[in-house]
Design an enzyme around this catalytic site. Sequence first.
Site, PDB file in Angstrom:
ATOM      1  CG  PHE A   1     -11.679  -5.948  20.091  1.00 22.88           C
ATOM      2  CD1 PHE A   1     -12.011  -5.622  18.780  1.00 22.88           C
ATOM      3  CD2 PHE A   1     -10.481  -5.466  20.610  1.00 22.88           C
ATOM      4  CE1 PHE A   1     -11.160  -4.841  18.001  1.00 22.88           C
ATOM      5  CE2 PHE A   1      -9.621  -4.686  19.845  1.00 22.88           C
ATOM      6  CZ  PHE A   1      -9.969  -4.377  18.539  1.00 22.88           C
TER       7      PHE A   1
ATOM      8  CD  GLU B   1     -10.884  -1.021  25.162  1.00 19.35           C
ATOM      9  OE1 GLU B   1     -10.948   0.048  24.539  1.00 19.35           O
ATOM     10  OE2 GLU B   1     -11.821  -1.822  25.233  1.00 19.35           O
TER      11      GLU B   1
HETATM   12  N1  CAA Z   1      -7.485   5.546  13.545  1.00 18.97           N
HETATM   13  C1  CAA Z   1      -7.373   5.223  12.230  1.00 18.97           C
HETATM   14  N2  CAA Z   1      -6.209   4.801  11.677  1.00 18.97           N
HETATM   15  C2  CAA Z   1      -5.132   4.712  12.484  1.00 18.97           C
HETATM   16  C3  CAA Z   1      -5.189   5.031  13.849  1.00 18.97           C
HETATM   17  C4  CAA Z   1      -6.418   5.476  14.378  1.00 18.97           C
HETATM   18  N3  CAA Z   1      -6.541   5.803  15.661  1.00 18.97           N
HETATM   19  N4  CAA Z   1      -3.959   4.839  14.398  1.00 18.97           N
HETATM   20  C5  CAA Z   1      -3.152   4.417  13.412  1.00 18.97           C
HETATM   21  N5  CAA Z   1      -3.869   4.341  12.259  1.00 18.97           N
HETATM   22  C6  CAA Z   1      -3.368   3.967  10.938  1.00 18.97           C
HETATM   23  C7  CAA Z   1      -2.241   4.925  10.563  1.00 18.97           C
HETATM   24  O1  CAA Z   1      -2.750   6.076   9.910  1.00 18.97           O
HETATM   25  C8  CAA Z   1      -1.399   4.079   9.636  1.00 18.97           C
HETATM   26  O2  CAA Z   1      -2.006   4.058   8.354  1.00 18.97           O
HETATM   27  P1  CAA Z   1      -1.095   4.185   7.031  1.00 18.97           P
HETATM   28  O3  CAA Z   1      -0.161   2.983   7.079  1.00 18.97           O
HETATM   29  O4  CAA Z   1      -2.105   4.144   5.927  1.00 18.97           O
HETATM   30  O5  CAA Z   1      -0.371   5.483   7.156  1.00 18.97           O
HETATM   31  C9  CAA Z   1      -1.536   2.677  10.215  1.00 18.97           C
HETATM   32  O6  CAA Z   1      -2.749   2.683  10.994  1.00 18.97           O
HETATM   33  C10 CAA Z   1      -0.371   2.302  11.099  1.00 18.97           C
HETATM   34  O7  CAA Z   1      -0.274   3.268  12.130  1.00 18.97           O
HETATM   35  P2  CAA Z   1       0.995   3.384  13.064  1.00 18.97           P
HETATM   36  O8  CAA Z   1       2.232   3.479  12.209  1.00 18.97           O
HETATM   37  O9  CAA Z   1       0.754   4.473  14.056  1.00 18.97           O
HETATM   38  O10 CAA Z   1       0.993   1.947  13.764  1.00 18.97           O
HETATM   39  P3  CAA Z   1       1.989   1.319  14.809  1.00 18.97           P
HETATM   40  O11 CAA Z   1       2.311  -0.058  14.384  1.00 18.97           O
HETATM   41  O12 CAA Z   1       3.117   2.251  15.115  1.00 18.97           O
HETATM   42  O13 CAA Z   1       1.067   1.102  16.128  1.00 18.97           O
HETATM   43  C11 CAA Z   1       0.015   1.676  18.204  1.00 18.97           C
HETATM   44  C12 CAA Z   1       0.382   2.067  16.749  1.00 18.97           C
HETATM   45  C13 CAA Z   1      -0.723   2.912  18.686  1.00 18.97           C
HETATM   46  C14 CAA Z   1       1.197   1.433  19.101  1.00 18.97           C
HETATM   47  C15 CAA Z   1      -0.915   0.420  18.186  1.00 18.97           C
HETATM   48  O14 CAA Z   1      -0.156  -0.746  17.946  1.00 18.97           O
HETATM   49  C16 CAA Z   1      -1.683   0.265  19.475  1.00 18.97           C
HETATM   50  O15 CAA Z   1      -2.696   0.947  19.684  1.00 18.97           O
HETATM   51  N6  CAA Z   1      -1.246  -0.649  20.387  1.00 18.97           N
HETATM   52  C17 CAA Z   1      -2.001  -0.967  21.580  1.00 18.97           C
HETATM   53  C18 CAA Z   1      -2.905  -2.142  21.341  1.00 18.97           C
HETATM   54  C19 CAA Z   1      -4.146  -2.087  22.184  1.00 18.97           C
HETATM   55  O16 CAA Z   1      -4.672  -1.047  22.532  1.00 18.97           O
HETATM   56  N7  CAA Z   1      -4.670  -3.252  22.521  1.00 18.97           N
HETATM   57  C20 CAA Z   1      -5.897  -3.331  23.261  1.00 18.97           C
HETATM   58  C21 CAA Z   1      -6.495  -4.684  23.120  1.00 18.97           C
HETATM   59  S1  CAA Z   1      -8.260  -4.672  23.303  1.00 18.97           S
HETATM   60  C22 CAA Z   1      -8.593  -4.673  24.939  1.00 18.97           C
HETATM   61  O17 CAA Z   1      -7.737  -4.516  25.752  1.00 18.97           O
HETATM   62  C23 CAA Z   1     -10.040  -4.815  25.290  1.00 18.97           C
HETATM   63  C24 CAA Z   1     -10.245  -5.299  26.673  1.00 18.97           C
HETATM   64  O18 CAA Z   1     -10.090  -6.474  26.927  1.00 18.97           O
HETATM   65  C25 CAA Z   1     -10.685  -4.397  27.707  1.00 18.97           C
END
Ligand code: CAA
Length: 373
Positions: free
Chosen positions: A124, A357
């Site tokens: 991913f 994550e």
């Molecule tokens: N499900 C569906 N849609 C979602 C959602 C969810 N859980 N969360 C947000 N959205 C949608 C929102 O509804 C919004 O849609 P609209 O524009 O249509 O209203 C859009 O996405 C933007 O949402 P936000 O304004 O909340 O977005 P943001 O820019 O403020 O970011 C955040 C939110 C939670 C900080 C996000 O950037 C995030 O999760 N960051 C962390 C990244 C992460 O987890 N990385 C992991 C990498 S993978 C990994 O680590 C795997 C591994 O190796 C083990």
Amino acid sequence: MSTEAATPAETLTERVVHFVDSVIAPIAPAMARGAGPSPKDIASAAGEAGLAGILTPHELGGAGGSHQDFAYFVESVARACASSAVILDVHLSVGTEPILLFGSAEQKHRYLPALARGEMLAGFALTEAAGGSDAAALQTRAERDGNGYRLSGAKTFITSAGAADLYVVIARTGEGTGGISAFLVESAWKGVSTGAPFHKMGLHGSWTGELILDSVHVPVANRLGDEGVGFRVAMAALDSGRVGISAQAVGIAQGALDVVVSTSRLRLGRSGAVDEVTLADLEAQTVASRLLTRHAAALVDSGERVTLEASVAKLYSTDTCVAVAQHAVDMCAPESADEYHPVAIRFRDAKACQIYEGTNQIQRMVIARQLLR
Ligand code: CAA
């Protein structure tokens, strides 16, 4: 690496127990030294055991299991070997689940059977060096080019980089969160490369590194979902993916606790002292983490949005696994000062769970936003 194929009469739970005892536990010491089988071999062994496609329906070659089965599997593997657990967790959740949730029928038939057999390993690719936790700041571009797209950019901290055959790549097709799309990119395609694996403080058996995309041609048929829905694909994948990391953390905590209990029993037998209060607290926190994880997994199974509960479980369980592993080092001292003592390994492995994550600072942000909506 050899494993016996699952017998049809075995339940999923029996298959998991057998797989962990016969395949994962014996390789755990080598994995902790970074000298174990490759991530591809781990996926292939899970495939032979019928466990590389737990969430994939039977008709597409998977085990047809639930998210509760998935969480049980990841916890059980992590109890023995956290490196193997993160390889399989990423393969099953954020690597495969977006295809299950957003893939076309053709994409499902093309990729899911091979992923479920463990013939293909999934990764991913969301994170970039400049954006980090701010996933929406990603800069990898996907420009339209004839019957497809040209993808260019660099992803970092990618689990199984260099081993995975297929990556879910999140790239920019326009501006803002609505200008992000998801693609299925095969590692064998021209322009796809990976750097040397990073040297991490723990999880030495899991490869982590960069994924470089140099003008990679990706056919339209490999866009996952519509153009512009990629951020939602990533966030939805992470919702249930965080249940998997929570399960991994429970497994690490339980694995550390197992060692503390056996060490404490030995010490009691020799009239030594044991810190019963701390031991009881570690058990209570581990059980609470498991219940939060199971609750979140059950909600995913019932089709409910699990953003809040997954972040709560991930936050609590991963803080718990770090605390349990740290106490385990204290309670098993002085032997635990050895670099490869089982609790020393778990202490190093635990830390990443608070980071990947979504860091636990991000989980707190998600939880607060869900409450204040
Ligand atoms: N499900 C569906 N849609 C979602 C959602 C969810 N859980 N969360 C947000 N959205 C949608 C929102 O509804 C919004 O849609 P609209 O524009 O249509 O209203 C859009 O996405 C933007 O949402 P936000 O304004 O909340 O977005 P943001 O820019 O403020 O970011 C955040 C939110 C939670 C900080 C996000 O950037 C995030 O999760 N960051 C962390 C990244 C992460 O987890 N990385 C992991 C990498 S993978 C990994 O680590 C795997 C591994 O190796 C083990």
